[in-house]
Scaffold this motif. Sequence first.
Motif, PDB file in Angstrom:
ATOM      1  N   ILE A   9     -32.047  13.662   3.218  1.00  9.59           N
ATOM      2  CA  ILE A   9     -30.580  14.273   2.823  1.00  9.59           C
ATOM      3  C   ILE A   9     -29.958  14.114   1.574  1.00  9.59           C
ATOM      4  N   CYS A  10     -29.409  13.238   1.337  1.00 10.68           N
ATOM      5  CA  CYS A  10     -29.261  12.696  -0.176  1.00 10.68           C
ATOM      6  C   CYS A  10     -29.504  11.900  -1.285  1.00 10.68           C
ATOM      7  N   ARG A  12     -30.838   8.966  -1.223  1.00 11.05           N
ATOM      8  CA  ARG A  12     -30.653   7.642  -1.101  1.00 11.05           C
ATOM      9  C   ARG A  12     -31.329   6.751  -0.475  1.00 11.05           C
ATOM     10  N   PRO A  13     -31.999   5.469  -0.620  1.00 11.74           N
ATOM     11  CA  PRO A  13     -32.509   4.687  -0.298  1.00 11.74           C
ATOM     12  C   PRO A  13     -32.206   3.767   1.041  1.00 11.74           C
ATOM     13  N   ASN A  14     -32.553   2.716   1.982  1.00 14.26           N
ATOM     14  CA  ASN A  14     -32.490   2.611   3.483  1.00 14.26           C
ATOM     15  C   ASN A  14     -31.270   3.393   4.224  1.00 14.26           C
ATOM     16  N   ALA A  15     -32.766   4.826   3.996  1.00 13.47           N
ATOM     17  CA  ALA A  15     -32.635   5.205   4.911  1.00 13.47           C
ATOM     18  C   ALA A  15     -33.704   4.874   6.607  1.00 13.47           C
ATOM     19  N   ARG A  16     -32.860   4.229   7.588  1.00 22.63           N
ATOM     20  CA  ARG A  16     -33.633   3.672   8.518  1.00 22.63           C
ATOM     21  C   ARG A  16     -33.221   3.991   9.946  1.00 22.63           C
ATOM     22  N   TYR A  17     -32.817   6.008   9.965  1.00 23.83           N
ATOM     23  CA  TYR A  17     -32.608   6.301  10.866  1.00 23.83           C
ATOM     24  C   TYR A  17     -32.746   7.416  11.319  1.00 23.83           C
ATOM     25  N   THR A  18     -33.475   8.315  12.622  1.00 24.25           N
ATOM     26  CA  THR A  18     -34.161   9.247  12.423  1.00 24.25           C
ATOM     27  C   THR A  18     -33.313  10.181  13.308  1.00 24.25           C
ATOM     28  N   CYS A  19     -33.172  10.894  12.507  1.00 29.72           N
ATOM     29  CA  CYS A  19     -33.207  12.516  13.197  1.00 29.72           C
ATOM     30  C   CYS A  19     -33.562  12.851  14.719  1.00 29.72           C
ATOM     31  N   ARG A  20     -32.853  13.174  16.192  1.00 29.99           N
ATOM     32  CA  ARG A  20     -33.644  13.056  17.589  1.00 29.99           C
ATOM     33  C   ARG A  20     -34.298  14.989  16.915  1.00 29.99           C
ATOM     34  N   VAL A  26     -32.406   8.988   7.957  1.00 29.40           N
ATOM     35  CA  VAL A  26     -31.706   9.253   7.202  1.00 29.40           C
ATOM     36  C   VAL A  26     -30.955   8.435   6.838  1.00 29.40           C
ATOM     37  N   CYS A  27     -30.153   8.414   6.069  1.00 33.00           N
ATOM     38  CA  CYS A  27     -29.184   6.590   5.865  1.00 33.00           C
ATOM     39  C   CYS A  27     -27.778   6.984   6.964  1.00 33.00           C
ATOM     40  N   ILE A  37     -27.804  12.548  15.256  1.00 31.37           N
ATOM     41  CA  ILE A  37     -28.568  13.425  14.394  1.00 31.37           C
ATOM     42  C   ILE A  37     -27.979  13.412  13.171  1.00 31.37           C
ATOM     43  N   CYS A  38     -29.088  14.125  12.187  1.00 35.92           N
ATOM     44  CA  CYS A  38     -28.114  14.093  10.690  1.00 35.92           C
ATOM     45  C   CYS A  38     -27.770  15.057  10.472  1.00 35.92           C
ATOM     46  N   VAL A  39     -26.380  15.105   9.671  1.00 33.66           N
ATOM     47  CA  VAL A  39     -25.613  16.159   8.841  1.00 33.66           C
ATOM     48  C   VAL A  39     -26.393  17.562   8.582  1.00 33.66           C
TER      49      VAL A  39
END
Length: 47
Positions: A9-10, A12-20, A26-27, A37-39
Amino acid sequence: MELVGICMICGRPNARYTCRLCGRIVCNNCYDFSNGICVACRGRMIK
Ligand SMILES: [Zn+2]
Ligand SMILES: [Zn+2]
């Protein structure tokens, strides 16, 4: 090069979450922890 998750989405690195819902990586800034979920998906949800 290390394989660090890039927020889909943005950007940036360090994304470690997965939208279900959509499966995007996403970060923490772009992740809704309460819903898992993601934004982007949160914006579609009717509350
Ligand atoms: Zn992000
Ligand atoms: Zn999503």
